[in-house]
Design a protein around this motif. Structure first.
Motif, PDB file in Angstrom:
ATOM      1  N   GLN A 136       0.845  -1.197   0.000  1.00 38.43           N
ATOM      2  CA  GLN A 136       0.000   0.000   0.000  1.00 38.43           C
ATOM      3  C   GLN A 136       0.876   1.240   0.000  1.00 38.43           C
ATOM      4  OE1 GLN A 136      -3.183  -0.007   2.833  1.00 38.43           O
ATOM      5  NE2 GLN A 136      -3.513   2.167   2.659  1.00 38.43           N
ATOM      6  N   GLY A 137       0.513   2.211  -0.824  1.00 34.38           N
ATOM      7  CA  GLY A 137       1.214   3.489  -0.873  1.00 34.38           C
ATOM      8  C   GLY A 137       0.274   4.620  -0.522  1.00 34.38           C
ATOM      9  N   VAL A 138       0.846   5.738  -0.129  1.00 35.56           N
ATOM     10  CA  VAL A 138       0.072   6.929   0.197  1.00 35.56           C
ATOM     11  C   VAL A 138       0.684   8.116  -0.541  1.00 35.56           C
ATOM     12  CG1 VAL A 138      -0.679   8.506   2.012  1.00 35.56           C
ATOM     13  CG2 VAL A 138      -0.562   6.062   2.480  1.00 35.56           C
ATOM     14  N   GLN A 139      -0.139   8.837  -1.256  1.00 37.01           N
ATOM     15  CA  GLN A 139       0.303  10.050  -1.924  1.00 37.01           C
ATOM     16  C   GLN A 139      -0.363  11.231  -1.222  1.00 37.01           C
ATOM     17  OE1 GLN A 139      -1.276  10.726  -5.855  1.00 37.01           O
ATOM     18  NE2 GLN A 139       0.479  11.973  -6.425  1.00 37.01           N
ATOM     19  N   LYS A 140       0.464  12.186  -0.783  1.00 34.60           N
ATOM     20  CA  LYS A 140      -0.069  13.364  -0.102  1.00 34.60           C
ATOM     21  C   LYS A 140      -0.163  14.512  -1.083  1.00 34.60           C
ATOM     22  CE  LYS A 140       1.486  11.855   4.332  1.00 34.60           C
ATOM     23  NZ  LYS A 140       2.242  12.097   5.539  1.00 34.60           N
ATOM     24  N   CYS A 141      -1.255  15.251  -0.993  1.00 33.65           N
ATOM     25  CA  CYS A 141      -1.520  16.372  -1.888  1.00 33.65           C
ATOM     26  C   CYS A 141      -1.915  17.568  -1.023  1.00 33.65           C
ATOM     27  CB  CYS A 141      -2.671  15.975  -2.816  1.00 33.65           C
ATOM     28  SG  CYS A 141      -3.122  17.221  -4.010  1.00 33.65           S
ATOM     29  N   TYR A 142      -1.472  18.750  -1.411  1.00 31.41           N
ATOM     30  CA  TYR A 142      -1.772  19.971  -0.667  1.00 31.41           C
ATOM     31  C   TYR A 142      -2.678  20.852  -1.516  1.00 31.41           C
ATOM     32  CZ  TYR A 142       1.933  18.243   2.249  1.00 31.41           C
ATOM     33  OH  TYR A 142       2.694  17.444   3.066  1.00 31.41           O
ATOM     34  N   LEU A 143      -3.842  21.199  -0.951  1.00 33.92           N
ATOM     35  CA  LEU A 143      -4.847  21.969  -1.682  1.00 33.92           C
ATOM     36  C   LEU A 143      -5.187  23.254  -0.932  1.00 33.92           C
ATOM     37  CD1 LEU A 143      -7.286  19.034  -2.546  1.00 33.92           C
ATOM     38  CD2 LEU A 143      -5.484  19.993  -3.985  1.00 33.92           C
ATOM     39  N   ASP A 144      -5.487  24.314  -1.690  1.00 32.10           N
ATOM     40  CA  ASP A 144      -5.822  25.613  -1.116  1.00 32.10           C
ATOM     41  C   ASP A 144      -7.333  25.833  -1.141  1.00 32.10           C
ATOM     42  OD1 ASP A 144      -3.158  26.342  -0.660  1.00 32.10           O
ATOM     43  OD2 ASP A 144      -2.938  27.018  -2.730  1.00 32.10           O
ATOM     44  N   PHE A 145      -7.844  26.419  -0.040  1.00 34.58           N
ATOM     45  CA  PHE A 145      -9.275  26.664   0.132  1.00 34.58           C
ATOM     46  C   PHE A 145      -9.511  28.103   0.563  1.00 34.58           C
ATOM     47  CE2 PHE A 145      -8.646  22.186   0.633  1.00 34.58           C
ATOM     48  CZ  PHE A 145      -9.765  21.601   0.096  1.00 34.58           C
ATOM     49  N   GLU A 146     -10.723  28.590   0.289  1.00 33.00           N
ATOM     50  CA  GLU A 146     -11.160  29.889   0.811  1.00 33.00           C
ATOM     51  C   GLU A 146     -12.611  29.753   1.256  1.00 33.00           C
ATOM     52  OE1 GLU A 146     -12.653  32.107  -3.267  1.00 33.00           O
ATOM     53  OE2 GLU A 146     -10.716  32.666  -2.429  1.00 33.00           O
ATOM     54  N   ALA A 147     -12.929  30.412   2.367  1.00 26.84           N
ATOM     55  CA  ALA A 147     -14.302  30.459   2.878  1.00 26.84           C
ATOM     56  C   ALA A 147     -14.634  31.920   3.144  1.00 26.84           C
ATOM     57  CB  ALA A 147     -14.435  29.638   4.150  1.00 26.84           C
ATOM     58  N   TRP A 148     -15.929  32.242   3.093  1.00 30.40           N
ATOM     59  CA  TRP A 148     -16.362  33.634   3.204  1.00 30.40           C
ATOM     60  C   TRP A 148     -17.383  33.795   4.319  1.00 30.40           C
ATOM     61  CZ3 TRP A 148     -14.231  37.413   0.156  1.00 30.40           C
ATOM     62  CH2 TRP A 148     -13.409  36.961  -0.886  1.00 30.40           C
ATOM     63  N   ASP A 149     -17.504  35.021   4.793  1.00 27.30           N
ATOM     64  CA  ASP A 149     -18.534  35.458   5.731  1.00 27.30           C
ATOM     65  C   ASP A 149     -18.504  34.646   7.032  1.00 27.30           C
ATOM     66  OD1 ASP A 149     -19.403  37.417   3.871  1.00 27.30           O
ATOM     67  OD2 ASP A 149     -20.560  35.893   2.807  1.00 27.30           O
ATOM     68  N   GLU A 150     -19.671  34.154   7.471  1.00 29.28           N
ATOM     69  CA  GLU A 150     -19.745  33.454   8.759  1.00 29.28           C
ATOM     70  C   GLU A 150     -18.869  32.203   8.777  1.00 29.28           C
ATOM     71  OE1 GLU A 150     -22.969  31.595  11.917  1.00 29.28           O
ATOM     72  OE2 GLU A 150     -23.666  32.276   9.967  1.00 29.28           O
ATOM     73  N   GLY A 151     -18.848  31.463   7.669  1.00 32.20           N
ATOM     74  CA  GLY A 151     -17.999  30.271   7.591  1.00 32.20           C
ATOM     75  C   GLY A 151     -16.538  30.616   7.791  1.00 32.20           C
ATOM     76  N   ALA A 152     -16.106  31.746   7.245  1.00 26.01           N
ATOM     77  CA  ALA A 152     -14.724  32.195   7.406  1.00 26.01           C
ATOM     78  C   ALA A 152     -14.410  32.456   8.870  1.00 26.01           C
ATOM     79  CB  ALA A 152     -14.476  33.455   6.581  1.00 26.01           C
ATOM     80  N   ARG A 153     -15.330  33.121   9.560  1.00 20.15           N
ATOM     81  CA  ARG A 153     -15.111  33.438  10.977  1.00 20.15           C
ATOM     82  C   ARG A 153     -15.095  32.169  11.831  1.00 20.15           C
ATOM     83  NH1 ARG A 153     -18.326  37.501   8.980  1.00 20.15           N
ATOM     84  NH2 ARG A 153     -20.268  36.591   9.726  1.00 20.15           N
ATOM     85  N   ILE A 154     -15.986  31.225  11.555  1.00 19.36           N
ATOM     86  CA  ILE A 154     -16.038  29.980  12.331  1.00 19.36           C
ATOM     87  C   ILE A 154     -14.759  29.174  12.134  1.00 19.36           C
ATOM     88  CG2 ILE A 154     -17.214  27.749  12.560  1.00 19.36           C
ATOM     89  CD1 ILE A 154     -19.836  29.268  11.864  1.00 19.36           C
TER      90      ILE A 154
END
Length: 117
Positions: free
Chosen positions: A47-65
């Motif tokens: 078994q192998g594992v490949q790690k990936c790094y992804l960028d996200f953005e959230a806005w308004d109330e979700g951003a604050r939480i």
């Protein structure tokens, strides 16, 4: 259809920004990166594992939480849609990058002896 679901680990603390809109109002935005793992079988059956790094953005109330409740190393389940950002870098080259806009998210709490990678 543009719907994605990710379960990942926060790579660093989320960064909350308050942005000014053209009409004088403000809006909150948080940017964060997740490490996502993909498991697969190698040719020999290991078994192998490949790690990936992804960028996200959230806005308004979700951003604050997210900003107030998540830190580096925390796990989060994110429902998002993919979008492309285009900008000009310091070498005056056009760069296009995929980023994910958070539509919804869930808190994730793993047991101490979990085998999550």
């Amino acid at each position: 259809m543009n719907k994605c679901h990710f379960l990942g680990e926060m790579v660093r603390d989320p960064m909350l920004k308050c942005l000014n809109k053209a009409n004088g109002d403000t809006v909150d935005c948080v940017n964060f990166s997740l490490m996502i793992s993909r498991r697969f079988r190698k040719k020999g059956g290991q078994q192998g594992v490949q790690k990936c790094y992804l960028d996200f953005e959230a806005w308004d109330e979700g951003a604050r939480i997210i900003s107030n409740n998540f830190r580096k190393g925390d796990y989060i389940s994110v429902y998002a849609s993919a979008k492309t950002d285009t900008y000009v870098d310091k070498n005056n080259s056009k760069v296009t990058k995929v980023k994910f806009r958070v539509n919804d998210f869930d808190f994730v709490n793993f047991e101490q002896d979990s085998n999550v990678v």
